[in-house]
Scaffold this motif. Structure first.
Motif, PDB file in Angstrom:
ATOM      1  N   UNK A   1      34.734  31.361  36.377  1.00 14.41           N
ATOM      2  CA  UNK A   1      33.942  32.306  37.189  1.00 14.41           C
ATOM      3  C   UNK A   1      33.071  31.607  38.229  1.00 14.41           C
ATOM      4  N   UNK A   2      33.317  30.358  38.525  1.00 16.47           N
ATOM      5  CA  UNK A   2      32.453  29.623  39.460  1.00 16.47           C
ATOM      6  C   UNK A   2      32.413  30.281  40.822  1.00 16.47           C
ATOM      7  N   UNK A   3      33.543  30.715  41.327  1.00 18.78           N
ATOM      8  CA  UNK A   3      33.575  31.346  42.650  1.00 18.78           C
ATOM      9  C   UNK A   3      32.724  32.611  42.684  1.00 18.78           C
ATOM     10  N   UNK A   4      32.825  33.438  41.644  1.00 18.26           N
ATOM     11  CA  UNK A   4      32.018  34.655  41.600  1.00 18.26           C
ATOM     12  C   UNK A   4      30.534  34.341  41.469  1.00 18.26           C
ATOM     13  N   UNK A   5      30.203  33.318  40.673  1.00 21.12           N
ATOM     14  CA  UNK A   5      28.804  32.942  40.528  1.00 21.12           C
ATOM     15  C   UNK A   5      28.207  32.490  41.854  1.00 21.12           C
ATOM     16  N   UNK A   6      28.944  31.653  42.580  1.00 24.23           N
ATOM     17  CA  UNK A   6      28.430  31.172  43.861  1.00 24.23           C
ATOM     18  C   UNK A   6      28.406  32.281  44.902  1.00 24.23           C
TER      19      UNK A   6
END
Length: 339
Positions: A167-172
């Motif tokens: 989920x890194x992309x969504x978090x950023x």
């Protein structure tokens, strides 16, 4: 009026100090949760370029997260398996090291006048410990007592790493204008550690070759330890030098006993002042005192894990706060200037 302003400023300073103390205490008390969490986040940042590349190739996010998790765990397991012989060797050599230490104390006590009593007490204490069979391996009861806590930390590490990669992309994306800064910081840290990994592998190979030529026992294990511990700036090489000093005093006599640490010191100075700047570059310069303080603080706060994550966290935070520190061009990489 001036007294009122001074009192308000003093109150703010005291509140800031109390907040800092409370924060450090909270970080220390929560180390069993925060240490594996931060370690997982750091590894997730390091492997983030690989994840982005796989995403670009059309690989599903879930498959990427599972693949990178398995690969990361496999590499960590391999590193532990490679280091294990060194710890076993140290345990086996402890009686011999203690006897050697007792001999050094006896020699030193003959040169120092006026402290015969203290020297004798220290010598007798070390000699008694060397004579008694001891084991550095925890008992079965201790292992069973520590197992649940260790398993919980492994579970936290695995879960955070998996979901961060997933989920890194969504978090950023949810951070708005800070997204690009976070991504720049990720790329800077990842490229830095990719370059440093290559340098450390070379240092380990050369260290093993040089120590083999010098006749040092277990030179390959020392090379492996040099490659791994060199990720911890300052403290890692100091540990290798201290270990080689003991190994030299145990194996050799006279001035030759100091040859192994001297050779590694030359290799480390060459690597730190010539090889690393050449390979990594000088895009990211940080104060050596700041780096050393951060590593020592991390070591005190969370033990070895804190020392490992201190530098990546410092690099990441530095790039987030100063985007101009991020490298330019696809082949550039930041560099922590330690000279």
């Amino acid at each position: 009026m001036i007294d009122l302003l001074l009192s308000q400023r003093a109150a703010r300073v005291m509140l800031a100090l109390l907040a800092a103390i409370a924060l450090v205490a909270a970080l220390h008390l929560a180390q069993h949760i925060l240490a594996p969490t931060v370690f997982a986040l750091v590894l997730g940042i390091v492997i983030s370029p690989v994840a982005d590349r796989l995403y670009g190739l059309g690989v599903p996010r879930l498959a990427v997260a599972v693949l990178l998790l398995v690969a990361t765990l496999a590499l960590i397991g391999l590193a532990l398996l490679l280091v294990e012989p060194l710890f076993s060797l140290l345990i086996d050599e402890l009686p011999r090291i203690k006897v050697a230490v007792a001999g050094w104390i006896e020699t030193a006590s003959g040169l120092l006048r006026g402290i015969e009593t203290i020297s004798a007490e220290i010598e007798n204490s070390v000699g008694a410990q060397a004579a008694q069979p001891q084991t550095a391996v925890p008992s079965v009861r201790d292992a069973l007592w520590l197992a649940p806590g260790f398993a919980a930390q492994v579970f936290i590490f695995v879960g955070v790493l998996f979901f961060f990669v997933l989920t890194r992309s969504e978090l950023y994306a949810g951070t708005g204008p800070m997204e690009q800064r976070f991504r720049r910081a990720d790329r800077a840290v990842a490229r830095y550690f990719a370059a440093v990994t290559l340098v450390n592998i070379g240092l380990g190979v050369v260290t093993a070759m040089v120590l083999t030529a010098a006749g040092v026992n277990y030179a390959v294990l020392w090379g492996l330890a040099a490659a791994l511990l060199n990720f911890i700036l300052y403290l890692g090489p100091m540990m290798i030098i201290a270990g080689l000093t003991i190994a030299g005093l145990v194996q050799f006599s006279g001035a030759q006993a100091f040859l192994p640490p001297f050779l590694f010191l030359l290799l480390n100075l060459t690597e730190a002042n010539f090889v690393t700047p050449l390979v990594v570059g000088k895009r990211l310069a940080m104060n050596p005192l700041l780096i050393f303080t951060a590593i020592v603080f991390g070591l005190w706060l969370w033990g070895p894990v804190g020392a490992i994550v201190a530098l990546p966290v410092l690099l990441w935070a530095g790039v987030v706060m100063r985007p101009s520190l991020a490298m330019r061009g696809p082949g550039a990489a930041p560099y922590v200037h330690v000279g």
